[in-house]
Design an enzyme around this catalytic site. Structure first.
Site, PDB file in Angstrom:
ATOM      1  N   VAL B 115      -1.689  76.827  43.111  1.00  0.00           N
ATOM      2  CA  VAL B 115      -2.486  77.765  42.316  1.00  0.00           C
ATOM      3  C   VAL B 115      -1.563  78.933  41.968  1.00  0.00           C
ATOM      4  O   VAL B 115      -0.881  79.463  42.849  1.00  0.00           O
ATOM      5  CB  VAL B 115      -3.732  78.268  43.095  1.00  0.00           C
ATOM      6  CG1 VAL B 115      -4.439  79.382  42.319  1.00  0.00           C
ATOM      7  CG2 VAL B 115      -4.706  77.125  43.373  1.00  0.00           C
ATOM      8  N   GLY B 123     -10.612  81.786  45.811  1.00  0.00           N
ATOM      9  CA  GLY B 123     -11.319  80.597  46.291  1.00  0.00           C
ATOM     10  C   GLY B 123     -11.082  79.387  45.387  1.00  0.00           C
ATOM     11  O   GLY B 123     -11.737  78.349  45.535  1.00  0.00           O
ATOM     12  N   LYS B 126      -9.681  76.215  47.140  1.00  0.00           N
ATOM     13  CA  LYS B 126     -10.749  75.523  47.863  1.00  0.00           C
ATOM     14  C   LYS B 126     -11.562  74.649  46.907  1.00  0.00           C
ATOM     15  O   LYS B 126     -11.882  73.497  47.220  1.00  0.00           O
ATOM     16  CB  LYS B 126     -11.653  76.598  48.501  1.00  0.00           C
ATOM     17  CG  LYS B 126     -12.645  76.102  49.492  1.00  0.00           C
ATOM     18  CD  LYS B 126     -13.389  77.306  50.085  1.00  0.00           C
ATOM     19  CE  LYS B 126     -14.680  76.863  50.748  1.00  0.00           C
ATOM     20  NZ  LYS B 126     -15.484  78.030  51.173  1.00  0.00           N
ATOM     21  N   ASP B 149       2.173  72.339  54.429  1.00  0.00           N
ATOM     22  CA  ASP B 149       3.240  73.277  54.776  1.00  0.00           C
ATOM     23  C   ASP B 149       2.708  74.257  55.817  1.00  0.00           C
ATOM     24  O   ASP B 149       1.510  74.538  55.860  1.00  0.00           O
ATOM     25  CB  ASP B 149       3.687  74.063  53.535  1.00  0.00           C
ATOM     26  CG  ASP B 149       4.402  73.170  52.527  1.00  0.00           C
ATOM     27  OD1 ASP B 149       4.807  72.049  52.905  1.00  0.00           O
ATOM     28  OD2 ASP B 149       4.547  73.593  51.370  1.00  0.00           O
ATOM     29  N   TYR B 156      -6.239  74.509  55.181  1.00  0.00           N
ATOM     30  CA  TYR B 156      -6.836  73.169  55.260  1.00  0.00           C
ATOM     31  C   TYR B 156      -7.775  73.033  56.455  1.00  0.00           C
ATOM     32  O   TYR B 156      -8.824  72.413  56.380  1.00  0.00           O
ATOM     33  CB  TYR B 156      -5.747  72.095  55.289  1.00  0.00           C
ATOM     34  CG  TYR B 156      -5.042  71.969  53.950  1.00  0.00           C
ATOM     35  CD1 TYR B 156      -5.727  71.520  52.836  1.00  0.00           C
ATOM     36  CD2 TYR B 156      -3.709  72.354  53.797  1.00  0.00           C
ATOM     37  CE1 TYR B 156      -5.110  71.436  51.593  1.00  0.00           C
ATOM     38  CE2 TYR B 156      -3.085  72.275  52.553  1.00  0.00           C
ATOM     39  CZ  TYR B 156      -3.792  71.814  51.460  1.00  0.00           C
ATOM     40  OH  TYR B 156      -3.190  71.746  50.241  1.00  0.00           O
TER      41      TYR B 156
END
Lengths: 176, 176
Positions: B115, B123, B126, B149, B156
């Protein structure tokens, strides 16, 4: 799957004539001989797999069964599918397996590495992985990834795989 | 890529008429509105990507450049490629991206989640992941994997991903 031995009691061999090797296992196949018994094993990415035999192999390493129809589709869409055979001119027996998914150029991921417990400890798992990396290199792949179960982390480490590079972690998501 | 915020200042919206949404972003697209600014963002797995724009996006998150030709091939052989767009009727701008490789039935692996830093913390990452999981579920995939990473492990985890199930480790192999 646990590869019991660090050593190797197999070596590359040429016991099968190249014509016969090609007839039975197709191109790009490699054979190995077990030093003590003279038993011959062959890695092949082209010899067709019997899905029932594959299912039986995966059960010997304790994996839960998956519907054959789904497995067939998964193999069709894998970028590399490798069988490891105990050589027999009439009835080669599938004793090892591995496959890769990926985009065929930037990413390749190894799945379902299995060697029948009867044949573990000879170095066959190592040869199977070497074969896979060689075939992936041929198509230009420079980085290969896999998710190593806790029991086989050392197996991969010994073969030059980097574990958790820069603190990376594997993450799994399961549908409800 | 670091997703800065735990919260979300975007919500699902219907500001664009469904015909227009389909015209610009094709089927199966979802739009979100930023609560404060009214800016609209759209996730789409069908809108074609400009590879130069994608390259620029991946650079904003600090990833090393990859030859466009190889990236094109990788996208062609991915099972899911998702763009996240800042909506504009004439010039939607690519501000997020993710893709999956896999066999399309048993295994799917998420790669290259990005992103643009300007839009991080809202957000959107997500929502991008939710979109991906939804689309993978549609094709019957029950397990999804990724290599997280170090900086995004928490991201996550918060979304229900299981890290290192049963002690699994990620392993990478690099060609010489």
């Amino acid at each position: 799957m646990i590869f019991k031995s660090q050593g190797s009691s197999i070596k590359k061999s040429n016991s099968i004539s190249s014509n016969k090797l090609k007839d039975i296992y197709d191109l790009d196949s490699y054979e190995f001989t077990q030093k003590n018994t003279g038993e011959i094993f062959v890695c092949s990415k082209r010899k067709e797999l019997d899905l029932i035999e594959l299912d039986q192999l995966l059960q010997t390493v304790g994996w839960s069964r998956r519907p054959i129809r789904r497995v067939k589709r998964a193999l069709d869409f894998s970028i590399l599918v490798v069988g490891l055979w105990r050589h027999d001119e009439k009835f080669p027996r599938l004793i090892g397996f591995a496959r890769c998914t990926g985009d065929g150029i930037l990413e390749a991921t190894v799945w379902d590495v299995a060697v029948n417990p009867v044949y573990q400890g000879l170095g066959l798992g190592k040869e199977l992985m070497k074969y896979i990396l060689k075939e992936l290199k041929k198509i230009g792949i420079l980085k290969v990834t896999l998710f190593a179960d806790a029991e086989v982390v050392t197996f991969y480490k010994r073969q030059g795989w980097i574990l958790e590079p820069r603190g990376s972690k594997c993450a799994f998501w399961y549908a409800n």
